[in-house]
Design a protein around this motif. Structure first.
Motif, PDB file in Angstrom:
ATOM      1  N   MET A  88     -33.401  33.901  24.591  1.00 55.46           N
ATOM      2  CA  MET A  88     -34.479  34.190  23.626  1.00 55.46           C
ATOM      3  C   MET A  88     -34.449  35.659  23.223  1.00 55.46           C
ATOM      4  O   MET A  88     -34.608  35.985  22.039  1.00 55.46           O
ATOM      5  N   LEU A  89     -34.268  36.533  24.215  1.00 46.94           N
ATOM      6  CA  LEU A  89     -34.192  37.974  23.926  1.00 46.94           C
ATOM      7  C   LEU A  89     -33.024  38.250  22.983  1.00 46.94           C
ATOM      8  O   LEU A  89     -33.172  38.977  21.992  1.00 46.94           O
ATOM      9  N   ARG A  90     -31.888  37.664  23.269  1.00 46.32           N
ATOM     10  CA  ARG A  90     -30.707  37.870  22.424  1.00 46.32           C
ATOM     11  C   ARG A  90     -30.928  37.312  21.018  1.00 46.32           C
ATOM     12  O   ARG A  90     -30.546  37.950  20.033  1.00 46.32           O
ATOM     13  N   GLN A  91     -31.528  36.137  20.912  1.00 45.48           N
ATOM     14  CA  GLN A  91     -31.782  35.551  19.598  1.00 45.48           C
ATOM     15  C   GLN A  91     -32.789  36.384  18.808  1.00 45.48           C
ATOM     16  O   GLN A  91     -32.648  36.541  17.589  1.00 45.48           O
ATOM     17  N   PHE A  92     -33.792  36.907  19.484  1.00 50.03           N
ATOM     18  CA  PHE A  92     -34.764  37.764  18.808  1.00 50.03           C
ATOM     19  C   PHE A  92     -34.071  39.025  18.309  1.00 50.03           C
ATOM     20  O   PHE A  92     -34.262  39.437  17.162  1.00 50.03           O
ATOM     21  N   ARG A  93     -33.258  39.613  19.158  1.00 52.77           N
ATOM     22  CA  ARG A  93     -32.518  40.821  18.789  1.00 52.77           C
ATOM     23  C   ARG A  93     -31.638  40.575  17.562  1.00 52.77           C
ATOM     24  O   ARG A  93     -31.520  41.434  16.694  1.00 52.77           O
ATOM     25  N   ARG A  94     -31.026  39.402  17.476  1.00 50.74           N
ATOM     26  CA  ARG A  94     -30.139  39.055  16.350  1.00 50.74           C
ATOM     27  C   ARG A  94     -30.899  38.494  15.151  1.00 50.74           C
ATOM     28  O   ARG A  94     -30.285  38.068  14.177  1.00 50.74           O
ATOM     29  N   ARG A  95     -32.213  38.451  15.232  1.00 49.36           N
ATOM     30  CA  ARG A  95     -33.078  37.905  14.178  1.00 49.36           C
ATOM     31  C   ARG A  95     -32.821  36.418  13.950  1.00 49.36           C
ATOM     32  O   ARG A  95     -32.884  35.932  12.829  1.00 49.36           O
ATOM     33  N   GLU A  96     -32.528  35.713  15.030  1.00 51.88           N
ATOM     34  CA  GLU A  96     -32.410  34.262  14.953  1.00 51.88           C
ATOM     35  C   GLU A  96     -33.729  33.607  15.348  1.00 51.88           C
ATOM     36  O   GLU A  96     -33.955  32.433  15.054  1.00 51.88           O
ATOM     37  N   LEU A  97     -34.568  34.336  16.038  1.00 50.18           N
ATOM     38  CA  LEU A  97     -35.934  33.919  16.381  1.00 50.18           C
ATOM     39  C   LEU A  97     -36.869  35.006  15.879  1.00 50.18           C
ATOM     40  O   LEU A  97     -36.567  36.193  15.997  1.00 50.18           O
ATOM     41  N   GLY A  98     -37.995  34.591  15.371  1.00 47.84           N
ATOM     42  CA  GLY A  98     -38.981  35.552  14.903  1.00 47.84           C
ATOM     43  C   GLY A  98     -40.065  35.786  15.932  1.00 47.84           C
ATOM     44  O   GLY A  98     -40.152  35.079  16.939  1.00 47.84           O
ATOM     45  N   PRO A  99     -40.923  36.765  15.692  1.00 45.20           N
ATOM     46  CA  PRO A  99     -41.992  37.069  16.645  1.00 45.20           C
ATOM     47  C   PRO A  99     -42.955  35.908  16.860  1.00 45.20           C
ATOM     48  O   PRO A  99     -43.513  35.767  17.944  1.00 45.20           O
ATOM     49  N   ALA A 100     -43.121  35.052  15.861  1.00 44.20           N
ATOM     50  CA  ALA A 100     -44.017  33.900  16.016  1.00 44.20           C
ATOM     51  C   ALA A 100     -43.445  32.876  16.983  1.00 44.20           C
ATOM     52  O   ALA A 100     -44.181  32.058  17.530  1.00 44.20           O
ATOM     53  N   GLU A 101     -42.131  32.927  17.207  1.00 42.80           N
ATOM     54  CA  GLU A 101     -41.469  31.973  18.092  1.00 42.80           C
ATOM     55  C   GLU A 101     -41.285  32.521  19.510  1.00 42.80           C
ATOM     56  O   GLU A 101     -40.792  31.810  20.380  1.00 42.80           O
ATOM     57  N   MET A 102     -41.682  33.754  19.713  1.00 41.74           N
ATOM     58  CA  MET A 102     -41.516  34.408  21.010  1.00 41.74           C
ATOM     59  C   MET A 102     -42.802  34.288  21.824  1.00 41.74           C
ATOM     60  O   MET A 102     -43.898  34.305  21.256  1.00 41.74           O
ATOM     61  N   PRO A 103     -42.680  34.225  23.161  1.00 40.23           N
ATOM     62  CA  PRO A 103     -43.888  34.251  23.991  1.00 40.23           C
ATOM     63  C   PRO A 103     -44.580  35.614  23.824  1.00 40.23           C
ATOM     64  O   PRO A 103     -43.932  36.663  23.853  1.00 40.23           O
TER      65      PRO A 103
END
Length: 175
Positions: A88-103
């Motif tokens: 999840m951290l890696r996907q967020f860093r790569r902009r594959e997950l957005g802040p709304a999808e993060m805990p």
């Protein structure tokens, strides 16, 4: 891993509590390293200069990518310290997950570890939300119905909970 007297009885060896503590300290040390790197970006002016704020680029993911080391083991230690799945951290860093999808709680802790105050954190997260809704290559394929005011409310509550755990970090350093 060490063995215990239970090994003789054919039971699975258990990790000794001191070894778990050592692993936790190593993980938490990665958060301290991140805070030291964040000190180089300590003012809003430095963040803007380094990330292009005001030019459509300043977002939490951009800051995170600039601050995190390229070392996968460091990412893993940081993720464990944040109690966040490393992917999840890696996907967020790569902009594959957005802040709304993060805990929310790990994301708020991450913002505080980056030495952001609540206003800067909010601004960077809102830019990420805007990017995901409007510019992401996957914007047309994603469900971009995340309500920014709801994301903001959830993250502010997480920020406040994190502030109770570390009252002298984050906002106090910037006020």
């Amino acid at each position: 891993m060490t063995t215990t007297p239970n090994d003789a009885a054919g039971e699975r060896p258990r990790e000794m509590p001191i070894m778990r503590l050592g692993a936790m300290l190593t993980d938490l040390d990665e958060v301290l390293r991140l805070q030291r790197r964040a000190a180089e970006f300590s003012s809003a002016t430095a963040v803007e200069r380094n990330l292009g704020a005001g030019h459509g680029g300043a977002a939490l993911t951009t800051l995170l990518d600039a601050m995190l080391p390229d070392d996968p083991n460091a990412e893993l230690r940081l993720a464990r310290a944040l109690q966040l799945d490393v992917e999840m951290l890696r996907q967020f860093r790569r902009r594959e997950l957005g802040p709304a999808e993060m805990p929310a709680d790990p994301l708020a802790t991450l913002g505080r570890a980056l030495a952001l105050n609540s206003e800067a954190f909010d601004q960077l997260v809102m830019e990420d939300l805007r990017w995901f809704a409007e510019e992401s290559p996957l914007a047309m394929l994603r469900d971009n119905t995340a309500d920014p005011s709801e994301v903001r409310r959830v993250l502010r509550a997480a920020w406040e909970r994190d502030a109770l755990d570390a009252p002298d970090a984050g906002d106090a350093a910037h006020e």
